[in-house]
Design an enzyme around this catalytic site. Structure first.
Site, PDB file in Angstrom:
ATOM      1  N   MET A  48       6.036   1.456  -1.929  1.00 51.67           N
ATOM      2  CA  MET A  48       6.583   2.854  -2.426  1.00 51.67           C
ATOM      3  C   MET A  48       5.947   4.102  -1.823  1.00 51.67           C
ATOM      4  SD  MET A  48       9.120   1.819  -5.684  1.00 51.67           S
ATOM      5  CE  MET A  48       7.797   2.427  -6.731  1.00 51.67           C
ATOM      6  N   HIS A  75      -2.619   4.142  -1.648  1.00 54.54           N
ATOM      7  CA  HIS A  75      -3.894   4.411  -2.273  1.00 54.54           C
ATOM      8  C   HIS A  75      -4.942   3.184  -1.796  1.00 54.54           C
ATOM      9  CE1 HIS A  75      -3.016   1.190  -4.864  1.00 54.54           C
ATOM     10  NE2 HIS A  75      -1.928   2.107  -5.595  1.00 54.54           N
ATOM     11  N   HIS A  88      -3.299  -0.421  -1.463  1.00 57.55           N
ATOM     12  CA  HIS A  88      -2.404  -0.472  -0.477  1.00 57.55           C
ATOM     13  C   HIS A  88      -3.115  -0.858   0.750  1.00 57.55           C
ATOM     14  CE1 HIS A  88       0.348   2.222  -3.037  1.00 57.55           C
ATOM     15  NE2 HIS A  88       1.149   1.218  -3.004  1.00 57.55           N
ATOM     16  N   GLY A 129       0.484  -7.136  -4.440  1.00 55.59           N
ATOM     17  CA  GLY A 129      -0.665  -7.236  -5.256  1.00 55.59           C
ATOM     18  C   GLY A 129      -0.438  -8.027  -6.325  1.00 55.59           C
ATOM     19  N   GLN A 175       6.201  -9.311 -10.655  1.00 58.03           N
ATOM     20  CA  GLN A 175       6.677  -9.139  -9.494  1.00 58.03           C
ATOM     21  C   GLN A 175       6.231 -10.096  -8.456  1.00 58.03           C
ATOM     22  OE1 GLN A 175       7.359  -5.139  -7.708  1.00 58.03           O
ATOM     23  NE2 GLN A 175       5.509  -5.656  -6.597  1.00 58.03           N
ATOM     24  N   SER A 225      -0.090   4.130  -8.064  1.00 58.02           N
ATOM     25  CA  SER A 225       0.064   5.612  -7.537  1.00 58.02           C
ATOM     26  C   SER A 225       0.429   6.352  -8.729  1.00 58.02           C
ATOM     27  CB  SER A 225       1.558   5.721  -6.818  1.00 58.02           C
ATOM     28  OG  SER A 225       1.168   4.690  -5.699  1.00 58.02           O
TER      29      SER A 225
HETATM   30  O1  PAF Z   1       5.335  -3.009  -5.522  1.00 57.11           O
HETATM   31  C1  PAF Z   1       6.092  -2.140  -5.105  1.00 57.11           C
HETATM   32  O2  PAF Z   1       5.716  -1.136  -4.612  1.00 57.11           O
HETATM   33  C2  PAF Z   1       7.418  -1.902  -5.149  1.00 57.11           C
HETATM   34  O3  PAF Z   1       8.062  -2.731  -6.232  1.00 57.11           O
HETATM   35  C3  PAF Z   1       8.038  -2.716  -3.757  1.00 57.11           C
HETATM   36  C4  PAF Z   1       7.490  -4.199  -3.851  1.00 57.11           C
HETATM   37  C5  PAF Z   1       7.514  -2.141  -2.500  1.00 57.11           C
HETATM   38  C6  PAF Z   1       9.764  -2.790  -4.008  1.00 57.11           C
HETATM   39  O4  PAF Z   1      10.052  -1.795  -3.801  1.00 57.11           O
END
Ligand code: PAF
Length: 290
Positions: free
Chosen positions: A32, A36, A39, A152, A158, A191
């Site tokens: 998103m 940082h 990522h 991550g 997630q 973030s």
């Molecule tokens: O982890 C994230 O930054 C978000 O949930 C993702 C996987 C990019 C989906 O919008």
């Protein structure tokens, strides 16, 4: 390859078709934005997976459907120019940066939802969040058709949901789980850490301290989830400004709360508010690890 930036879904599909036809392996890092070090570590990991001949794509999209009413969608940090420079420096080949109007056609009624792993942990306090995440990730997978994508471990729920979606919906995509990246003081990178004042940041360190205490107790042979949770809670209790949303020990496969001794891979996970900022963190407790 000169780094490309594409903001249209149609153009992205066309470009990915060309890359697939040319036999290039595609690695995807969904983000998103407001990138940082965490990522950037995902970018390096995926480069290692696709090789120098492969194509590393970073998607940057603040996905409105995963934010609930009253959450921080409007104020979520955004700085595309900074993200672009960081991607360039990391050797990213292509950034996909669509607008919300580009990603969601008016009148859309089809979503991806899951009804077991998404119920507990963050799903309990963020109804609809994981439906938004799974829907946007499925859309990114359909548009880009990556060979491999990385997520991550900080967003452990997630990650498990995406692994489940890939299995259940037959996506031919390898999902790579990347280790949590921490600041030098132990705070898990996010973030959202930019919302914290210096004082709040120091308070937020109790999340990592609580997880470390659970790890130490586990390494010392403690297998009782109730006692492990109590150990964690005793540490956050010392920081009254930290408002704990949950401290849980769950089975890694099912994400179901454990009440009997840990016999297979488990996740110690927590969410807390520090000031107005919601933070999450976790650690794996694996009795089979050597
Ligand atoms: O982890 C994230 O930054 C978000 O949930 C993702 C996987 C990019 C989906 O919008």
């Amino acid at each position: 390859m000169i780094m490309e930036v594409i903001d249209s879904v149609r153009e992205m599909q066309k470009r990915c078709d060309e890359l697939h036809c040319a036999g290039r392996r595609i690695g995807l890092v969904p983000t998103m934005g407001y990138l940082h070090e965490g990522h950037l570590s995902l970018v390096r990991l995926i480069r290692g997976k696709v090789g120098e001949d492969g194509v590393v794509i970073v998607s940057i999209f603040v996905n409105p459907t995963q934010f609930g009413p009253g959450e921080d969608f409007e104020v979520y940090p955004r700085d595309f120019e900074r993200d672009r420079r960081l991607c360039l420096r990391e050797g990213v080949d292509l950034i996909f940066h669509p607008s919300a109007a580009e990603m969601y056609v008016p009148g859309a009624t089809v979503y991806v939802s899951e009804d077991r792993l998404s119920r507990g942990l963050c799903g309990r306090s963020r109804p609809g969040h994981f439906r938004g995440v799974l829907t946007v990730v499925a859309k990114l997978f359909n548009i880009i058709r990556p060979d491999v994508a990385v997520f991550g471990r900080k967003d452990a729920q997630q990650l498990r949901l995406i692994e489940r979606m890939v299995t259940d919906l037959n996506y031919p995509i390898e999902i790579v789980a990347a280790p949590i990246v921490r600041e030098s003081d132990g705070l898990a990178m996010s973030s959202r850490n930019t919302y914290l004042s210096e004082h709040q940041r120091r308070q937020a360190l109790c999340l990592n301290r609580a997880l470390q205490a659970a790890e130490e107790a586990f390494a010392g042979g403690e297998r009782d989830p109730v006692r492990l949770k109590a150990t964690m809670a005793s540490i956050t209790a010392d920081v009254p400004e930290v408002e704990v949303e949950y401290i849980e020990i769950v089975d890694w496969e099912t994400l179901e709360r454990l009440s009997s001794p840990i016999e297979r891979k488990a996740l110690a996970a927590m969410a807390a508010r520090v000031g107005g900022t919601r933070l999450i963190d976790n650690t794996l407790l694996d009795p089979t690890a050597k």
